[in-house]
Scaffold this motif. Structure first.
Motif, mmCIF file in Angstrom:
data_model
loop_
_atom_site.group_PDB
_atom_site.id
_atom_site.type_symbol
_atom_site.label_atom_id
_atom_site.label_comp_id
_atom_site.label_asym_id
_atom_site.label_seq_id
_atom_site.Cartn_x
_atom_site.Cartn_y
_atom_site.Cartn_z
ATOM 1 N N GLY A 213 0.817 -1.212 0.000
ATOM 2 C CA GLY A 213 0.000 0.000 0.000
ATOM 3 C C GLY A 213 0.848 1.258 0.000
ATOM 4 N N PHE A 214 1.913 1.269 0.831
ATOM 5 C CA PHE A 214 2.770 2.457 0.895
ATOM 6 C C PHE A 214 3.680 2.562 -0.319
ATOM 7 C CE2 PHE A 214 6.597 4.800 2.020
ATOM 8 C CZ PHE A 214 6.042 5.970 2.523
ATOM 9 N N VAL A 215 4.346 1.459 -0.673
ATOM 10 C CA VAL A 215 5.291 1.479 -1.804
ATOM 11 C C VAL A 215 4.580 1.858 -3.106
ATOM 12 C CG1 VAL A 215 6.831 0.065 -3.236
ATOM 13 C CG2 VAL A 215 6.881 -0.170 -0.745
ATOM 14 N N GLY A 216 3.407 1.251 -3.357
ATOM 15 C CA GLY A 216 2.656 1.549 -4.577
ATOM 16 C C GLY A 216 2.194 2.993 -4.630
ATOM 17 N N SER A 217 1.746 3.539 -3.484
ATOM 18 C CA SER A 217 1.328 4.942 -3.432
ATOM 19 C C SER A 217 2.508 5.876 -3.668
ATOM 20 C CB SER A 217 0.687 5.252 -2.067
ATOM 21 O OG SER A 217 -0.495 4.515 -1.879
ATOM 22 N N TRP A 218 3.672 5.533 -3.104
ATOM 23 C CA TRP A 218 4.873 6.352 -3.270
ATOM 24 C C TRP A 218 5.323 6.382 -4.728
ATOM 25 C CZ3 TRP A 218 9.954 5.254 -4.776
ATOM 26 C CH2 TRP A 218 10.885 6.274 -4.528
ATOM 27 N N ILE A 219 5.328 5.213 -5.378
ATOM 28 C CA ILE A 219 5.708 5.154 -6.801
ATOM 29 C C ILE A 219 4.719 5.961 -7.641
ATOM 30 C CG2 ILE A 219 5.967 3.633 -8.812
ATOM 31 C CD1 ILE A 219 6.913 1.441 -6.858
ATOM 32 N N GLY A 220 3.427 5.796 -7.357
ATOM 33 C CA GLY A 220 2.398 6.544 -8.082
ATOM 34 C C GLY A 220 2.559 8.040 -7.915
ATOM 35 N N GLN A 221 2.908 8.490 -6.691
ATOM 36 C CA GLN A 221 3.127 9.920 -6.441
ATOM 37 C C GLN A 221 4.284 10.455 -7.274
ATOM 38 O OE1 GLN A 221 5.147 11.108 -2.886
ATOM 39 N NE2 GLN A 221 3.737 12.796 -2.498
ATOM 40 N N ARG A 222 5.369 9.688 -7.367
ATOM 41 C CA ARG A 222 6.536 10.110 -8.149
ATOM 42 C C ARG A 222 6.175 10.245 -9.630
ATOM 43 N NH1 ARG A 222 7.622 11.377 -4.046
ATOM 44 N NH2 ARG A 222 9.451 11.101 -2.722
ATOM 45 N N ILE A 223 5.382 9.318 -10.138
ATOM 46 C CA ILE A 223 4.970 9.378 -11.542
ATOM 47 C C ILE A 223 4.052 10.572 -11.792
ATOM 48 C CG2 ILE A 223 3.683 8.170 -13.368
ATOM 49 C CD1 ILE A 223 4.630 5.519 -12.071
#
Length: 243
Positions: free
Chosen positions: A203-213
């Motif tokens: 949940g955290f890793v996927g949200s962080w990657i999405g934020q960067r994109i």
């Protein structure tokens, strides 16, 4: 579940989280169809609610500057009320019919806003309450209401950080409510407890990657991406339900 299937499940979950963050409407719209490959329908409802708690906490933290308190209340309160109703009714309805109806609805409205790209619905009280009620009811009944809420918020043409943060906060209210209902229905079983630590990390890793994109995507492209993803969700849901 076998080790290779577990890895596929976790990888697809990460993909759903990244795409859900980029689209702004949460991961359940992709996670539910993916999870249906590995679990029965009622178990999917339970594991979706648990996963979304970590997913939404991550988005609220990462996009906290974009929170819109007015929209949280106007969309969130009817969402919570109707997710409870939908959660209780989930025991009595045939899921396939509901999934077909949702797929057609998402395809039709996403195409409308993609074709009529200048069409914007004002974020007034009536529209926000109706959008919240529909997304909450859908979330409780078939496990995913993010696409309907995303469609509502895309129609309001919200700035992307406001879109993501506010949607996550509303989703959090929905998930806390339906987790209680699903637990009382017996959907949250011992079988899924082993996945909880992995789901919180994803949940955290996927949200962080999405934020960067998202930082590299303009506001206009963000809206079109959201609507295009909702169209794909509608097509995928319709295909899965008819298969």
């Amino acid at each position: 579940m076998e080790i290779d299937k577990t890895l596929w499940f976790l990888l697809l979950t990460l993909l759903a989280e990244i795409i859900g963050t980029i689209g702004g409407f949460g991961s359940s719209v992709f996670f539910v169809p993916f999870a249906n490959i590995f679990f029965d329908f009622h178990t999917v409802l339970g594991i979706t609610a648990v996963f979304h708690l970590s997913s939404n906490l991550s988005k609220i933290y990462l996009f906290r500057k974009g929170l819109d308190k007015k929209l949280i209340l106007q969309i969130g309160i009817p969402s919570v009320l109707f997710v409870i109703i939908g959660g209780f009714l989930s025991k009595f309805f045939e899921s396939q019919i509901l999934e077909i109806a949702l797929g057609i609805f998402l395809i039709a409205l996403s195409l409308l806003f993609l074709i009529k790209d200048k069409l914007v619905i004002p974020a007034k009280f009536k529209q926000t309450v109706i959008g919240g009620a529909l997304s909450g009811f859908s979330a409780g009944l078939i496990g995913t209401g993010g696409a309907i809420r995303g469609l509502t918020m895309a129609a309001f043409n919200l700035e992307k950080s406001v879109f993501v943060a506010t949607s996550a906060a509303i989703d959090m209210m929905i998930d806390l409510s339906r987790t209680i209902v699903y637990f009382s229905n017996g959907y949250i079983t011992k079988e899924i407890l082993i996945y909880i630590p992995f789901l919180f990390i994803i949940g955290f890793v996927g949200s962080w990657i999405g934020q960067r994109i998202l930082k590299h995507i303009s506001q206009d492209y963000f809206k079109r991406i959201s609507l295009f993803l909702i169209l794909l969700i509608g097509l995928f849901s319709l295909f899965q339900s008819l298969k």
